[in-house]
Structures are given as C-alpha cells and as structure tokens.
Design a protein around this motif. Structure first.
Motif, PDB file in Angstrom:
ATOM      1  N   CYS A  93     -17.077  -5.283  65.919  1.00 48.32           N
ATOM      2  CA  CYS A  93     -16.823  -3.990  66.726  1.00 48.32           C
ATOM      3  C   CYS A  93     -17.197  -4.250  68.156  1.00 48.32           C
ATOM      4  N   GLY A  94     -18.156  -5.220  68.295  1.00 48.23           N
ATOM      5  CA  GLY A  94     -18.648  -5.480  69.525  1.00 48.23           C
ATOM      6  C   GLY A  94     -19.818  -6.512  69.575  1.00 48.23           C
ATOM      7  N   TYR A  95     -20.715  -6.237  70.600  1.00 45.07           N
ATOM      8  CA  TYR A  95     -21.919  -6.860  70.691  1.00 45.07           C
ATOM      9  C   TYR A  95     -23.118  -6.330  71.239  1.00 45.07           C
ATOM     10  N   ASP A  96     -24.263  -6.700  70.803  1.00 47.63           N
ATOM     11  CA  ASP A  96     -25.354  -5.848  71.265  1.00 47.63           C
ATOM     12  C   ASP A  96     -25.555  -6.455  72.689  1.00 47.63           C
ATOM     13  N   ALA A  97     -26.966  -5.727  73.207  1.00 48.39           N
ATOM     14  CA  ALA A  97     -27.169  -6.475  74.368  1.00 48.39           C
ATOM     15  C   ALA A  97     -27.753  -8.053  74.729  1.00 48.39           C
TER      16      ALA A  97
END
Length: 441
Positions: A93-97
């Motif tokens: 769903c995406g990436y962390d910082a």
C-alpha cells in the motif's frame, strides 16, 4: 507502483563488525552478484550472530536453493495459476518514512485448504517466493532493504490449520523464509489477534529465529490502539483508511482492494482432487455415544513422543456439554491442560488442538454430570498425531520433497514482553495454556 526516492540507509558498524564484513565478503566473493552490497551481506552476518563461517554456510546454502528453484531465472517469468492470482491475500500500500515498503496480508482471506486442493504444493511455494522477491525489489529500489508487514487476523479461524497438510505447508514456508530471507523484516504488526491466535503462534514460533520473533508486535482486537501505532510508525498517507490512514479505493472502499488482494473462499470448481479424502486423519469416523444424565465420558491417550498433538472435533445434539483435558506426568502429577467448561457444541461444531508433553497420559473429559434431566448424544473424533518435524523444501518434478533437518534446532525463544502484554496472555489463554477450542463456521 512508483517508488519514491529516499536517502540510502547507512550501516552503523563497530570495528569488529567491519572486520567480519570484510572477511565475509572475501570468503564468498566467488558467488556474489553485482547487487550484493554491504547491506545484503550484513543480513547473513546478523542472522548468524556475526559468525563468518556460519554466515557463509547459510548464504551458500541459500544460493544453491535459489539456483534449484530458478529464483533469478525461470521463476521471474513463471506465471502462477489463476486461483493463486485471484485468491492470494496480499498487497503493498505504500512506504514508511525510511522507504520500507508496507505489505498488508488479510490473513483470514487465505483459504489454505482450498488452495492445497487447487494447486500443487510447489506452486504455492513458488508464488510465495515471487511475492517475497517482488517486495524485496521495491525495498532495494528505495535503498532501505527491509519490509514492514501487517497481518490482519480479523475473523481468523484456527480450524483449517488443524488439517495436517495445511499446517505443514505453513511451517514449510516459514522455514523457507528463515533460511533464505534473513533480516528483511523491519517490523511485523499482527493486529486483531483473537484468543486462538496465541495457540497457533505458540506452535509456529518454534520454527522462527529470535531475530524474527523480536520484530513481531501483536495487538488484540483494539482498533483504537493499533491504528494509532500504525499511523505513528508508517504515516496516514501510506495506509488504507481501514488501518487508520487516508487511502481508499475510487469507490471509497477503506480496505484499498485495488492494491490489497483480499483472498476469500476458493470455489470447488478450482479443485484438482479431494486431498482431505487422501488424508488418513480425515478418514476417521465420528464415534457416536450417549452420555447419560449425571455421567461422564473419559478418554485416555498415552503420549510418548515430545511435540505430539492431541486433536479433537465434536458436536452434540440439542444441548451443551462440559469439555476439558488434563494430563498425568511420569510422577503421577495431574495438570489441567484445558479447563473444564460448558461448550455449546449443539450450536457450532467444536475443534481444537493441544501441543503435548511427554511422557504423559492425557485424559479427555466429556462431562454431563451437571445435567440431572437430560442425556447427551455426542459425535466425536479425538486422536493423537505425531510431531511436525522441521521441513526443508527442494524442488522436484511435480512436487516438493520434505525431509528432516538434522543440523538445525528451532528457536525456543518466546516473543518479547511487549508483544505478550499486547496479547494479554492471561485473558487470551483463559486457563487453557497451550490449547484452544475453535468453533467451526
């Protein structure tokens, strides 16, 4: 999915670790590929406590495994069967910082029994390798080289894993991961963990290394708590709304199903054969008895092999019944394994599993002594199965071979105290310790 740009993570090594890394790189230089950087090499060193010789053996074994499975060749273009593509519950769903890809697994959507009826076991293993490799490519592209995984255990039912082939394939995949993908996990969040999850985890954690176990954080069904943590650690813009974030499908679906496959019950039209009929455990007939009012039925089982499992599956006609299990050790000490409680087996079939100690005598009790008016008709299957040994996976023509690993010992280290606190072990085990009764839906 487009990959954002991140600053590549720097290694923070002391002098001893730097020397070990230099020595390790020299020792395995004959098998290294251009993309095998220091981050890659450190994964194997960390997994073997910075012991160069052990790390070298682990890496060489893994490179041989990759060659046998064609991970870097044929498997890159291999097409998974349709049923796997449609019903494997997973997505990014995406990436962390930091740039770690966020992988979500709606675990209750995995119909492992249906999957094993529909495809060869080897195809399921190949598909899992493809998923791991695809997500690692995302992590490598950001420069972070680790993954965040969220297992959503909402609506999880233990019963399908009481079927031995299903339990074995899960353990096989865990062992494959441990042997060939060390230190790719940044953190694993297990959310909505029901009471029965503690039992399943108690079994599978024996096949995990301590590095993996220490990265697992477990939360019961408390969305307010785990949503806050996920948003703090990952960010709302990289999480589906269902998990506390801002992402939704175009139609507003909070689970982000356009990116996160949900899995589901596999239609029997995909089935190749009835594997359960081929499984001796499923050929066991139900024993039918009537337990008279005020009476009890006690079944005794001698367990001589450590790690054996006591399994049960039962139902009653019209009325509930008390059920419990105790065991007597070699010193004649009697211990309660499953507290004696009334079970509504007339409403939903009951099934469960207990990891046994040995040597011991286990007594299964169906208790109708509290009923002064009614006898109870009981349909039951209770039996002991041998331990699930450590398994190794080697590709063969049409199937996989499973054999015991003599040179490995499963980790006995339990998960960290924080994770156990999240489980609220006392509440979740409810006096049952290693056992569970799971309703059949």
């Amino acid at each position: 999915m487009s990959v954002p740009k991140y600053v590549k993570r720097k290694l923070d090594l002391d002098d001893i670790q730097k020397f070990a890394l230099m020595k390790f790189r020299r020792n395995v230089s004959d098998i290294l590929q251009p993309h095998h950087d220091d981050h890659f090499l450190c994964r194997w060193l960390i997994a073997r406590s910075w012991n160069c010789e052990n790390a070298e053996k682990m890496l060489r074994d893994s490179m041989k495994w990759r060659q046998e499975y064609g991970v870097d060749t044929e498997l890159k273009t291999w097409e998974a069967p349709e049923v796997i593509k449609k019903y494997e519950p997973v997505g990014c769903c995406g990436y962390d910082a930091d740039g770690a890809p966020v992988i979500i697994v709606p675990f209750a959507g995995l119909d492992v029994v249906g999957m094993l009826h529909s495809v060869p076991k080897e195809d399921l293993i190949k598909a899992t390798i493809q998923i791991l490799e695809r997500n690692l490519d995302l992590a490598f592209a950001t420069g972070y080289n680790e993954l965040i995984v969220i297992f959503d255990m909402d609506n999880f039912n233990l019963r399908q894993y009481l079927w031995r082939p299903a339990a074995e394939v899960v353990i096989t995949l865990i062992q494959m991961y441990e042997a060939n993908y060390p230190e790719i996990l940044k953190v694993c969040y297990i959310i909505n963990a029901p009471r029965v999850f503690a039992v399943g985890f108690n079994i599978v954690k024996k096949f995990m290394g301590p590095c993996t176990i220490n990265k697992i954080k477990i939360y019961k069904h408390d969305p307010a708590k785990w949503k806050k943590i996920l948003v703090e650690k990952i960010g709302a813009d990289n999480l589906p709304k269902y998990f506390g974030g801002n992402l939704t499908d175009p139609d507003g679906n909070p689970r982000l199903t356009t990116k996160i496959a949900q899995g589901g019950k596999i239609p029997e039209s995909y089935y190749m054969k009835n594997l359960q009929k081929d499984d001796p455990e499923n050929e066991k007939e139900y024993t039918i008895v009537t337990i008279k009012k005020g009476d009890k039925l006690k079944l005794k089982f001698e367990v001589d092999e450590e790690g054996s499992f006591l399994r049960w599956d039962f139902r009653t006609d019209n009325h509930d019944i008390r059920f419990g299990v105790n065991y007597t050790d070699k010193e004649d000490k009697v211990t309660t394994a499953v507290a004696l409680n009334r079970v509504s087996a007339h409403q939903i079939d009951e099934a469960g599993v207990l990891a046994c100690q040995s040597p011991a005598t286990y007594t299964v009790i169906f208790d109708n002594s509290y009923s002064l008016l009614r006898s109870k008709k009981l349909f039951y299957k209770v039996y002991v199965t041998p331990p699930i040994k450590e398994l190794s996976v080697t590709p063969t023509d049409g199937d996989i071979s499973l054999f015991k690993e003599e040179d490995k010992k499963p980790s006995e280290k339990i998960m960290d105290a924080d994770a156990l606190n999240e489980l609220e072990a006392k509440e979740m085990t409810n006096g049952m310790e290693k056992a569970v009764i799971s309703p059949v839906h």
